[in-house]
Motif scaffolding. Structure first.
Motif, short mmCIF file in Angstrom:
data_model
loop_
_atom_site.label_atom_id
_atom_site.label_comp_id
_atom_site.label_asym_id
_atom_site.label_seq_id
_atom_site.Cartn_x
_atom_site.Cartn_y
_atom_site.Cartn_z
N LEU A 1 -6.63 3.10 5.24
CA LEU A 1 -6.08 1.79 5.58
C LEU A 1 -6.94 1.10 6.63
CD1 LEU A 1 -3.89 -0.37 5.36
CD2 LEU A 1 -2.55 0.92 7.03
N TYR B 1 -1.01 -5.89 5.00
CA TYR B 1 -0.47 -4.76 4.25
C TYR B 1 0.97 -4.50 4.60
CZ TYR B 1 -5.40 -4.12 3.45
OH TYR B 1 -6.69 -4.34 3.10
N ARG B 2 1.72 -4.06 3.59
CA ARG B 2 3.11 -3.65 3.80
C ARG B 2 3.31 -2.32 3.10
NH1 ARG B 2 6.52 -4.96 6.95
NH2 ARG B 2 8.26 -5.59 5.62
N PRO B 3 4.15 -1.45 3.67
CA PRO B 3 4.39 -0.17 2.98
C PRO B 3 5.08 -0.41 1.64
CG PRO B 3 5.18 -0.11 5.27
CD PRO B 3 4.87 -1.55 4.95
N GLN C 1 -8.82 -2.42 6.30
CA GLN C 1 -8.56 -3.48 7.29
C GLN C 1 -9.86 -3.95 7.94
OE1 GLN C 1 -5.61 -1.50 9.76
NE2 GLN C 1 -3.92 -2.59 8.78
N LEU D 1 1.37 3.97 10.45
CA LEU D 1 0.38 3.11 11.12
C LEU D 1 0.82 1.65 11.07
CD1 LEU D 1 -2.31 2.67 12.54
CD2 LEU D 1 -3.41 2.62 10.30
N LEU D 2 1.31 1.20 9.92
CA LEU D 2 1.78 -0.18 9.81
C LEU D 2 2.99 -0.40 10.72
CD1 LEU D 2 1.36 -0.61 5.95
CD2 LEU D 2 0.04 -1.80 7.73
N VAL E 1 0.86 -1.18 0.00
CA VAL E 1 0.00 0.00 0.00
C VAL E 1 0.90 1.24 0.00
CG1 VAL E 1 -0.20 0.00 2.53
CG2 VAL E 1 -1.99 1.09 1.16
N SER E 2 0.47 2.28 -0.69
CA SER E 2 1.26 3.52 -0.74
C SER E 2 1.64 3.95 0.67
CB SER E 2 0.44 4.66 -1.36
OG SER E 2 0.10 4.41 -2.69
N LEU F 1 2.49 4.10 6.18
CA LEU F 1 3.84 3.69 6.60
C LEU F 1 3.96 3.70 8.12
CD1 LEU F 1 6.91 3.27 5.74
CD2 LEU F 1 7.14 5.75 5.99
#
Lengths: 373, 373
Positions: free
Chosen positions: A123, A135-137, A127, B123-124, A114-115, B121
């Motif tokens: 997000l 999700y990963r950046p 979720q 939050l993850l 994800v951006s 970025l």
């Protein structure tokens, strides 16, 4: 008005999206989720007027056609984007749940990139709508998404670099003595705009301020004897420029000449280390070794450079510890710097592209220490 | 230069943060996590130069002192913020893991509200560092965080509104006939800047374009007989203005007069519905009923208004279905509009504050249909 380059075509955008989806598959991802920002514009040409609480989402899934979900109000904009014919557009209306609308485009248990800049609001919405997705950046899993530029992109970066060169040559003729950093920075900004730049960033660091690599342009008045670092750039036709030169007001001292020569030599060494298959940290070492050998190691700049494209700073990062391999089409800045606390600093930085034969400088203007009045 | 109002004090910021933490506790939250943006600046006075991949995080926990985590490079900026003495600042350095640094400030299983605009970025990163924490978007759980303004804030909004009034009175003297929407919009922008505004937004919708509530200023040339909606505002001393008036080039038709009168009557009715304890949708109904009774219901504007403060659009939303109660100190726009597709539109919108005694208009300029040349 300057000559605007030919716009990117539907095929250009289709190729970018297809390559991104393939890269995602190779990384074990179910796909890419892209919200408004440079990646969205680069991938499909759509540039919403503003990033808002209304979800806009490009979904790239290996083996499927690209899908773009937009707020219904923004559909006309999305449909007029240059890459619109390469994506299938759907919309959601105010009052509807945009995340429910997005679920039809995602695998319920998919692992997505994800951006980085996607809003937490969105997000969390995804979720909640699809609790088993993960999700990963994007820049963590696919840092090099936009790193390899095609010939048209390199041509735009070269054009932006030539414009920055012209600005540098013009600024040498302005008066420095007795004027403030902010005034010279405003001159640079005006010259960049005259050279068809938008989103201009200019930093002028003079005298002792030049010794602070994080200096912001201030109200210090320039005077004879000052080192002055000029660090500037912006966007031209959607691609970034970034040029740094260090000039001197009046005659420099012998030590100032020595440090400036050292920085230029180190920057040249870094440039010569550019080659397909070289790592980022090898290029960084190329510059750093010279500075260390000359006894200035503890005063060296932290980083040699950074990728450049539709943004002014992007991967790859040319720093110690960065093991990314350079490849043809990558474009980045190559700089070297020495900062002597409380005294003065010198930095020289160009934009360079990696070709099959090694580095090619996109900035051509002289790197010597110009003497200004 | 205009007279800058007295800055907010450490006590102002401490009171805002304390109230926010108390609201969080009452909502069953472990705390609030705030990243750069209007909420951060409003709560603690810190306004980073840019929102970046480097984590800046304000943590508000009921019963604990506010904590602000910043990149070490930005610590000097954070320490010079006007609310700096009301928070305990800590930092993390490049090369360190900012999310690990944040874990010390969070409950490992806490339920937090997080800024809507926090980057995915970040939050993850937090979700990975503390897998048992959960998150909700701030505007979903605490939509009214900034909604009740104190007297100093209302004074700033009143000052911004007075500046917008002055701009409107000046624009009536410019030539409309034969000039493009974009030119009149540029005049508005210039006048707003002369009235100490920044971040200016101006929309000029003329003739048939006035019938499109989502029109963006274009290159249409204005001519005799046009309805022209002027919708503009910006920020003055950190607080927003927003004013909409509809003028006419030359003499209007009887129907144009009738619709303009109707819109003004409806806007007045909405204004009169403002009172502590009234709901947002009652105010919206106040305007809409008049328009429906006059037979223009299907052409009525979608929404009556929106909150205004350090941003131009924020909760509460004065729309159908919105059951939020108005309370003293809330500030919002109150507008009414009728859009006749393919023909013309009219909108009139002011900023209003809710007092113990009902609504008080912050815009004082005439709402009649001015005739322009």
């Amino acid at each position: 008005m300057h000559d605007t380059p030919a716009p990117f075509t539907e095929e250009d955008y289709a190729a970018r999206m297809s390559r991104a989806a393939r890269d995602a598959a190779e990384t074990g991802l179910a796909g890419l989720l892209i919200t408004p920002g440079p990646d969205l514009t680069w991938l499909c040409g759509h540039r919403p007027a503003a990033t808002t609480e209304r979800l806009t989402l490009l979904v790239l899934t290996p083996g499927s056609e690209p899908r773009l979900l937009v707020p219904s109000l923004e559909r006309p904009d999305a449909e007029s984007a240059p890459g619109a014919d390469a994506v299938r557009i759907s919309d959601w209306r105010d009052g509807q749940d945009p995340y429910a609308a997005a679920t039809g485009l995602l695998l319920p248990n998919g692992r997505y990139a994800v951006s980085d800049t996607t809003w937490a609001l969105h997000l969390l919405g995804l979720q909640e709508a699809l609790p088993l997705t993960t999700y990963r950046p994007l820049t963590v899993v696919l840092p090099l998404l936009r790193a390899m530029k095609d010939d048209h992109e390199v041509a735009r970066l070269a054009s932006a670099a030539a414009a920055a060169d012209a600005v540098y040559e013009e600024i040498l003729a302005v008066r420095f003595t007795g004027r403030r950093e902010s005034e010279v920075a405003a001159d640079l900004a005006r010259l960049l705009r005259e050279q068809s730049h938008s989103q201009v960033v200019t930093v002028v660091s003079s005298g002792r301020n030049s010794a602070n690599p994080h200096h912001r342009t201030g109200e210090r008045t320039l005077k004879k004897g000052d080192m002055v670092i000029l660090d500037f750039g912006g966007l031209k036709d959607g691609y970034a420029s970034h040029l740094t030169r260090t000039v001197h007001v009046g005659e420099p001292t012998e030590e100032e000449r020595t440090v400036h020569d050292l920085v230029r030599t180190a920057q040249q060494a870094a440039f010569e280390a550019v080659a397909p298959g070289a790592t980022c940290q090898e290029v960084d070492r190329g510059a750093r070794r010279w500075i260390e050998d000359a006894g200035y190691g503890e005063y060296a700049a932290e980083r040699t450079g950074h990728g450049i494209g539709v943004t002014a700073h992007e991967p790859p990062h040319l720093t110690g510890g960065e093991e990314t391999f350079l490849a043809p089409g990558m474009c980045f800045s190559i700089g070297s710097g020495v900062y002597l606390p409380g005294r003065f600093g010198v930095r020289v930085e160009d934009v360079v592209t990696c070709t099959a034969d090694g580095g090619r400088r996109l900035n051509a203007t002289d790197r010597g220490m110009a003497i200004v009045a």
